[in-house]
Design an enzyme around this catalytic site. Structure first.
Site, PDB file in Angstrom:
ATOM      1  N   GLY A 281       0.569  -1.209  -0.126  1.00 16.71           N
ATOM      2  CA  GLY A 281      -0.124  -0.313   0.189  1.00 16.71           C
ATOM      3  C   GLY A 281       1.141   1.282  -0.230  1.00 16.71           C
ATOM      4  O   GLY A 281       1.606   1.254  -0.666  1.00 16.71           O
ATOM      5  N   SER A 282       0.371   2.342   0.402  1.00 19.53           N
ATOM      6  CA  SER A 282       0.838   3.728   0.804  1.00 19.53           C
ATOM      7  C   SER A 282       2.119   3.638   0.782  1.00 19.53           C
ATOM      8  O   SER A 282       2.900   5.013   0.962  1.00 19.53           O
ATOM      9  CB  SER A 282      -0.145   4.802   0.726  1.00 19.53           C
ATOM     10  OG  SER A 282      -1.287   4.908   0.270  1.00 19.53           O
ATOM     11  N   VAL A 283       3.139   3.116   1.331  1.00 21.46           N
ATOM     12  CA  VAL A 283       3.777   2.826   2.351  1.00 21.46           C
ATOM     13  C   VAL A 283       5.373   3.020   1.175  1.00 21.46           C
ATOM     14  O   VAL A 283       6.179   3.672   1.109  1.00 21.46           O
ATOM     15  CB  VAL A 283       4.283   1.542   3.208  1.00 21.46           C
ATOM     16  CG1 VAL A 283       5.441   1.572   3.778  1.00 21.46           C
ATOM     17  CG2 VAL A 283       4.287   1.534   4.769  1.00 21.46           C
ATOM     18  N   LYS A 285       5.061   4.461  -1.430  1.00 21.45           N
ATOM     19  CA  LYS A 285       4.944   5.538  -1.918  1.00 21.45           C
ATOM     20  C   LYS A 285       6.546   6.112  -1.565  1.00 21.45           C
ATOM     21  O   LYS A 285       6.930   7.633  -1.578  1.00 21.45           O
ATOM     22  CB  LYS A 285       4.248   6.999  -1.456  1.00 21.45           C
ATOM     23  CG  LYS A 285       2.727   6.260  -2.219  1.00 21.45           C
ATOM     24  CD  LYS A 285       1.271   7.485  -1.660  1.00 21.45           C
ATOM     25  CE  LYS A 285      -0.161   6.516  -1.918  1.00 21.45           C
ATOM     26  NZ  LYS A 285      -1.177   6.847  -1.965  1.00 21.45           N
TER      27      LYS A 285
END
Lengths: 562, 177
Positions: A281-283, A285
């Site tokens: 997921g967004s980690v 990014k």
């Protein structure tokens, strides 16, 4: 008369001489005749026997010398009924020592079997009580067994030793040969003349881990509380020293008690920190931004126009809130965790440099930590049959690729460590039986990004947390980090309800001394990492800084000034 | 004839008496028997000592194993008593609580040496406790011979030194400590 006596004496002498000769002949024929080998072998089987010497298994310590795995003794207690002289007395004494009814013991003693098993395994106290009685016909055989004094603490990391004296999973599995020592099959003799006292055994090597049992306990306690509060089915917390790659704690729940592995659910033996992969997921990014910064494509203040949707390879990508955010900076992108922004960045980076960057962070390959059963995650690249153009966009915010928690924390630790990727380590020292100590030094695996890019990203992550007033923040300490809320792939798409919530962060940002990853599987209180994993990170770090004796920034920076 | 007669007298004069020949033969046999008996007795004595030592060795071996097992068990019990969950529970029971970040005060000590790295406790090995038993008959004999030759050497040295001292008067300075 004298002549008769002489004749008789000569006759007796002749008989004795003949008998002596016969005996001598027999002795010589037995010693040197054709049956010599047979007799020698028969005799040897009477007094020689083989024993397998299993030396004491090496012990496992934490970084402070706390014993994590050692060897204890249990006993097998049985009867040889024919050797029991006083059945009544023996049964009475055994009953007192073992708590078995006298009638039951007397029935066992009446068995025609040469050996009757009473208890296996018997606890050490019971075995030693029975040994102390010194009863004829009662056989007490010691059994060595692996003992984990802290119970389930760090069980995924330690593994266990099965009844065949072989180590499985974790350290026990990975270093089984080293811990076992030299198993020898030795010829022994019952004849005292041939007693040698043995050559001594070569025990297994001891291992000193980088693990801190206090921090491990803190991680497990925090995780247990988090599972209870968020309703997550399982979870993982890893604590790492970013400068050295040392793993200080690796906790996953539910865990198992290695002392009772036989009665535990085998599905629990896998270490979720290294054996199971998830979409981060967004980690992700953080890594996408790291590559863009390192390539010089963006700065913290670079802006892009967020339209709320971007189409890549025929797939539409939306923000988590399905909203358009207009003109936003790179720091805003991280603070608001915008998928469209991350996909825009990966497009700008281009597939070649993007995937080279991810590989430089160690994604798609095993980290090489010395634990059994590590997997390398899943990273499809251009040219792979399962790679699609849309993956360039979705991979940028952590969809369509899978990592292990250890891979993720190792990659983030590289950002904390001024861009140097360290080899994650769990073994600090090996102590051989001859007391030779081998110390394992930190090892640099690569440099995925420049120090400048790493420091800039750290500032951006710290600022992003502050802007959002993240519950991951710890008063008095500067923290950098990123939340992640990953959907769970199911056949035909993603689970619409369940998520994997995570947070990875580190601090203090001017001199990072810890990186902590919190991952909660399928939380029910909230599906968002910012509302489930981030508070857990905050609670964990607030206690961690005390254990690591890290003063608050104000104190630390003031004392650092000349 | 005369010559033969003289020889007979010579032989008669030098021939051993029969009783003396019997005595010599008996002595020879007895000497052999005594020698065999002495060798046998020595062999038996040595064999019985070797057997006793071997038996003792076997007993010590099993005793060592039992002690090692007890030692391992005690180590395991100590480790269980020192386990983190138990220590924390015990600390809480007697009124301690975990220090929060706001309860800790840090003092800055100028030029303070860094804390030494912790080292794990090392268990004693058998080799550290007792030397390995490795005596053999050959080794014992060579030890005895070495001891004998050392004693002989010491005796000869002291004898010669006494003889030399007898020849030379001790000087006053030599008598001073």
């Amino acid at each position: 008369m004298r002549e008769t006596l002489n004749r008789r004496l000569s006759f007796i002498g002749l008989i004795l001489l003949t008998l002596t000769g016969l005996i001598a002949y027999r002795l010589v024929s037995l010693q040197f005749g054709i049956d010599t080998a047979y007799f020698a072998e028969t005799a040897a089987t009477e007094y020689r026997y083989q024993i397998t010497i299993r030396p004491p298994r090496g012990e496992i310590f934490d970084r402070n010398g706390v014993l994590l795995a050692t060897n204890a003794v249990e006993y097998e207690i049985g009867l040889s009924p024919v050797l029991i002289l006083d059945r009544e007395g023996t049964a009475r004494q055994l009953s007192e020592a073992m708590g078995i009814p006298v009638e039951e013991l007397l029935a066992d003693m009446s068995s025609p079997q040469p050996y009757v098993l009473l208890v296996r395994p018997a606890p050490a106290s019971m075995g030693q009580r029975v040994l102390g009685l010194d009863l004829s016909g009662v056989v007490v055989t010691p059994l060595s067994r692996r003992f984990y004094p802290h119970g389930s603490l760090a069980s995924h990391l330690l593994g266990f030793v099965a009844l065949d004296d072989t180590g499985y999973y974790g350290i026990e599995g990975y270093y089984d040969d080293l811990l076992q020592g030299a198993v020898e099959v030795s010829d022994e003799s019952r004849i005292p003349f041939e007693a040698t006292g043995g050559e001594g055994w070569r025990s297994g090597s001891d291992l000193v881990l980088t693990l801190d049992s206090g921090i491990q306990y803190l991680a497990e306690q925090t995780l247990a509380q988090a599972l209870q509060e968020t309703g997550a089915s399982s979870g993982t917390i890893i604590v790492m020293q970013p400068r050295t790659g040392e793993v200080l704690a690796m906790a996953s729940l539910p865990a198992f008690d290695p002392n009772r592995f036989a009665s535990e659910d085998g599905a629990l033996f896998d270490n979720p920190a290294i054996n199971l992969q998830y979409e981060p997921g967004s980690v992700m990014k953080v890594l996408t931004m790291a590559i863009a910064l390192d390539q010089g494509l963006v700065t913290p203040d670079t802006t892009y126009n967020d339209a709320g949707m971007i189409e890549i390879g025929g797939v539409e990508i939306y923000n988590w809130d399905r909203a358009a955010h207009g003109l936003v900076t790179m720091t805003d992108l991280l603070a608001q965790s915008l998928n469209v922004g991350a996909a825009t960045l990966s497009l700008q980076i281009g597939p070649t440099r993007f995937y080279q960057g991810l590989e430089a962070f160690g994604l798609g390959e095993r980290t090489g930590i010395d634990l059994q059963g590590e997997i390398g995650g899943t990273l499809q690249k251009p040219g792979d049959p399962d790679w699609f153009e849309s993956d360039l966009g979705t991979n940028a915010f952590g969809q369509g690729l899978a990592v292990t928690p250890l891979q993720m924390i190792t990659a983030i630790a590289a950002v904390a460590n001024d861009g140097l990727l360290m080899q994650p380590r769990i073994i600090a020292q090996r102590i051989d039986p001859d007391k030779t100590v081998t110390t394992f030094e930190p090892e640099v695996v690569g440099r995925p990004i420049s120090p400048q890019a790493a420091r800039t990203l750290t500032q951006m992550l710290s600022e992003a947390l502050a802007r959002e007033a993240s519950p991951a923040l710890v008063p008095g300490y500067s923290i950098a980090g990123k939340t992640g809320t990953a959907q769970i792939p199911i056949p035909g798409g993603y689970d619409p309800d369940q998520t994997i919530a995570s947070f990875v962060g580190y601090g203090p940002i001017d001199d990072p001394q810890f990186v902590v990853l919190v991952k909660l599987d399928r939380p029910t209180s909230s599906r968002w990492g910012s509302e489930t994993a981030a508070p857990v990170f905050g609670r964990m770090v607030a206690r961690l800084v005390v254990l690591l004796e890290i003063p608050p920034d104000a104190v630390r920076l003031a004392s650092a000034r000349p | 004839m005369t010559h033969n007669h003289d020889d007979h007298w010579v032989q008669q004069a030098f021939r051993q008496a029969p009783w003396r020949m019997q005595t010599q033969a008996t002595s020879l046999v007895l000497a052999v028997v005594v020698l065999v008996a002495v060798i046998g007795a020595l062999y038996l004595a040595q064999a019985s000592r070797t057997a006793a030592a071997g038996r003792r060795l076997q007993q010590l071996e099993s005793q060592r194993q039992a002690l090692e097992q007890q030692n391992a068990q005690l180590r395991a019990e100590i480790a269980a008593l020192r386990s983190v969950p138990r220590l924390i529970a015990e600390a809480e029971r007697i009124g301690y609580h975990e220090a929060g970040a706001d309860e800790v005060e840090y003092l800055y000590v100028e030029n303070a040496p860094p804390a030494p790295l912790p080292t794990p406790a090392q268990p004693l090995t058998v080799e550290q406790v007792t030397p390995r038993y490795a005596e053999t008959l050959e080794g014992w004999l060579s030890e005895q011979l070495a001891a004998l030759s050392e004693q002989l050497g010491a005796f000869l040295r002291s004898t010669f030194s006494r003889m030399e001292e007898g020849e030379q008067e001790p000087t006053p300075s030599a008598a001073q400590p």
